[in-house]
Enzyme design. Structure first.
Site, short mmCIF file in Angstrom:
data_model
loop_
_atom_site.label_atom_id
_atom_site.label_comp_id
_atom_site.label_asym_id
_atom_site.label_seq_id
_atom_site.Cartn_x
_atom_site.Cartn_y
_atom_site.Cartn_z
CG ASP A 47 -1.65 1.25 1.45
OD1 ASP A 47 -2.85 1.32 1.07
OD2 ASP A 47 -0.87 2.57 1.89
CE1 TYR A 52 0.50 7.80 2.58
CE2 TYR A 52 0.75 5.17 2.13
CZ TYR A 52 0.56 6.34 2.40
OH TYR A 52 -0.91 6.42 3.17
CE LYS A 77 -3.42 4.86 0.39
NZ LYS A 77 -2.64 4.79 0.89
CG HIS A 110 -4.82 9.51 0.37
ND1 HIS A 110 -3.65 10.03 0.05
CD2 HIS A 110 -5.60 9.60 1.37
CE1 HIS A 110 -2.87 8.95 0.87
NE2 HIS A 110 -3.65 8.50 1.83
N1 LIG Z 1 -5.67 6.67 3.47
C1 LIG Z 1 -4.88 6.71 4.53
O1 LIG Z 1 -5.69 7.92 4.64
C2 LIG Z 1 -4.36 5.92 5.43
C3 LIG Z 1 -3.82 6.95 7.21
C4 LIG Z 1 -2.88 6.56 7.47
C5 LIG Z 1 -2.05 4.76 7.05
N2 LIG Z 1 -2.43 4.37 5.62
C6 LIG Z 1 -1.52 3.32 5.17
O2 LIG Z 1 -2.30 2.08 6.02
C7 LIG Z 1 -0.76 1.90 6.64
C8 LIG Z 1 -0.58 1.23 8.04
O3 LIG Z 1 -0.72 2.63 8.69
P1 LIG Z 1 -0.09 3.42 10.03
O4 LIG Z 1 1.23 3.13 9.42
O5 LIG Z 1 -0.81 4.21 10.25
O6 LIG Z 1 -0.43 2.85 11.06
P2 LIG Z 1 0.19 1.14 12.06
O7 LIG Z 1 -0.16 -0.04 11.02
O8 LIG Z 1 -0.80 0.85 12.47
O9 LIG Z 1 1.49 1.24 12.67
C9 LIG Z 1 2.89 1.36 12.13
C10 LIG Z 1 3.79 2.41 13.05
O10 LIG Z 1 3.81 0.65 14.45
C11 LIG Z 1 5.60 0.15 14.28
N3 LIG Z 1 5.09 -0.09 14.15
C12 LIG Z 1 4.61 -1.79 13.71
N4 LIG Z 1 5.15 -3.61 13.61
C13 LIG Z 1 5.99 -3.00 15.28
C14 LIG Z 1 5.76 -4.13 16.44
N5 LIG Z 1 6.00 -4.94 16.14
N6 LIG Z 1 6.05 -3.21 17.76
C15 LIG Z 1 6.15 -1.52 17.78
N7 LIG Z 1 5.89 -0.82 16.36
C16 LIG Z 1 5.85 -1.18 15.48
C17 LIG Z 1 6.06 1.49 12.85
O11 LIG Z 1 7.20 1.61 12.89
P3 LIG Z 1 8.55 1.02 12.70
O12 LIG Z 1 8.43 0.66 10.55
O13 LIG Z 1 9.39 1.54 13.01
O14 LIG Z 1 7.79 -0.67 12.68
C18 LIG Z 1 5.04 2.30 12.61
O15 LIG Z 1 5.70 3.49 13.16
C19 LIG Z 1 0.15 3.20 6.63
O16 LIG Z 1 1.18 2.46 6.57
C20 LIG Z 1 -0.11 3.42 5.04
O17 LIG Z 1 -0.22 2.40 4.08
C21 LIG Z 1 -3.50 5.14 4.98
#
Ligand SMILES: NC(=O)c1ccc[n+]([C@@H]2O[C@H](COP(=O)([O-])OP(=O)(O)OC[C@H]3O[C@@H](n4cnc5c(N)ncnc54)[C@H](OP(=O)(O)O)[C@@H]3O)[C@@H](O)[C@H]2O)c1
Length: 288
Positions: A47, A52, A77, A110
């Site tokens: 994704d 990004y 997106k 997005h």
């Molecule tokens: N459409 C939208 O508006 C939108 C908005 C937000 C997100 N997204 C998409 O959804 C994806 C996921 O959401 P998100 O990145 O916001 O949050 P998430 O997946 O809930 O959390 C990611 C965070 O958690 C950390 N992490 C991952 N595994 C871990 C573990 N086992 N222990 C401790 N920390 C851990 C990562 O750091 P490290 O990388 O250092 O491991 C990162 O800082 C995004 O990357 C993006 O592709 C889309």
């Protein structure tokens, strides 16, 4: 619950892997290792998004692994800066060029609003409708295999369904136990729209919840795995983000889909009690 299928079938028959790698804040320098690890672990869905700024590096990493194109599912997106006919057209071309994978599996609007446009302005509605029409053209040409939306609330979806020739296949929005968005998930399901949950781990912060840690400990899983399993049990696809191989390996299909007993799932579903509406990411509720 036994998950027999690794894939979710979208309304147009396209198959999307239930588990993908999120890449928000994954820098181009970090991406190669993250994507390579994901593909090695069988996480075949990546994704990304224009904002990004890592699409070129993702496309290159996929090509470097020599994974057959048909085996990888890539989502991108169109950003709030790219809404409206002309800008969206340029954005679609740019996504294709940057990823350089021939076609894109799924492209999303997005955000329901346009940048520099007041949230209550009618212009948001006009511009997102124009953006959708442009995406429909790329879909008809086979350049975008599926098209969808992100951060759309029920009224945005209803408006889109009223004018779309191609209805959205997906709505990607924030879903986790603190904010399960039950009504919106139900509305999407009734309209044939697959939900992709983002921030399943609360952008990392929900991993520190005592309830999540206790649940994980009780069933000998990691906090990340119980939160992702919770999303899968709710019928969502999940796209956890990490750039660290040891964390990405915990997101594999084997880790999240196989060998969970009914008792373990019962424990995971008790995370429902965390619901308090808390949001970790941006909030589209005031976008007209
Ligand atoms: N459409 C939208 O508006 C939108 C908005 C937000 C997100 N997204 C998409 O959804 C994806 C996921 O959401 P998100 O990145 O916001 O949050 P998430 O997946 O809930 O959390 C990611 C965070 O958690 C950390 N992490 C991952 N595994 C871990 C573990 N086992 N222990 C401790 N920390 C851990 C990562 O750091 P490290 O990388 O250092 O491991 C990162 O800082 C995004 O990357 C993006 O592709 C889309």
């Amino acid at each position: 619950m036994e998950f027999v299928d690794r894939m979710l079938t979208l309304r147009n028959g396209v198959e999307m892997p239930k588990i993908g790698l999120g890449t928000f804040r994954s820098s181009p320098e970090e991406i190669n290792l993250a994507v390579t690890t994901a593909l090695q672990m069988g996480i075949m869905h990546i994704d990304t998004a224009s904002i990004y700024k890592n699409q070129e590096a993702i496309g290159q990493a996929i090509k470097d692994t020599k994974t057959p194109r048909s085996k990888v599912f890539v989502t991108s997106k169109i950003s709030p800066y790219q809404q409206g006919r002309q800008k969206a057209y340029a954005a679609c071309v740019d996504i294709l060029e940057k990823l350089d994978l021939g076609y894109v599996d799924l492209v999303l609007v997005h955000w329901p609003g346009a940048s520099k446009t007041p949230p209550d302005s009618e212009l948001n509605s006009t511009l997102r409708a124009e953006t959708w029409q442009v995406m429909e053209e790329f879909h008809r040409q086979g350049k975008f295999k599926s098209i969808g939306v992100s951060n759309y609330e029920e009224r945005h979806i209803q408006e889109l369904l009223n004018h779309a020739s191609v209805p959205p296949a997906v709505n990607q929005f924030e879903v986790h136990p603190r904010r399960p968005c039950t009504a919106l998930r139900k509305a999407c399901s009734s309209a044939g729209i697959q939900v992709v949950a983002y921030a399943s781990m609360g952008a990392g912060q929900l991993l520190e919840s005592q309830k999540v840690i206790t649940t994980a400990h009780a069933i000998n899983r990691s906090p990340a795995q119980v939160l992702l399993r919770w999303g899968l049990l709710k019928g969502c696809a999940v796209i956890p983000k990490s750039v660290r191989p040891e964390r990405i390996s915990g997101f594999s299909e084997a880790a999240l889909l196989d060998g969970w007993s009914a008792e373990e799932d019962e424990e995971v579903l008790k995370l429902d009690s965390l619901e308090d509406g808390h949001k970790y990411c941006w909030d589209p509720s005031d976008i007209r």
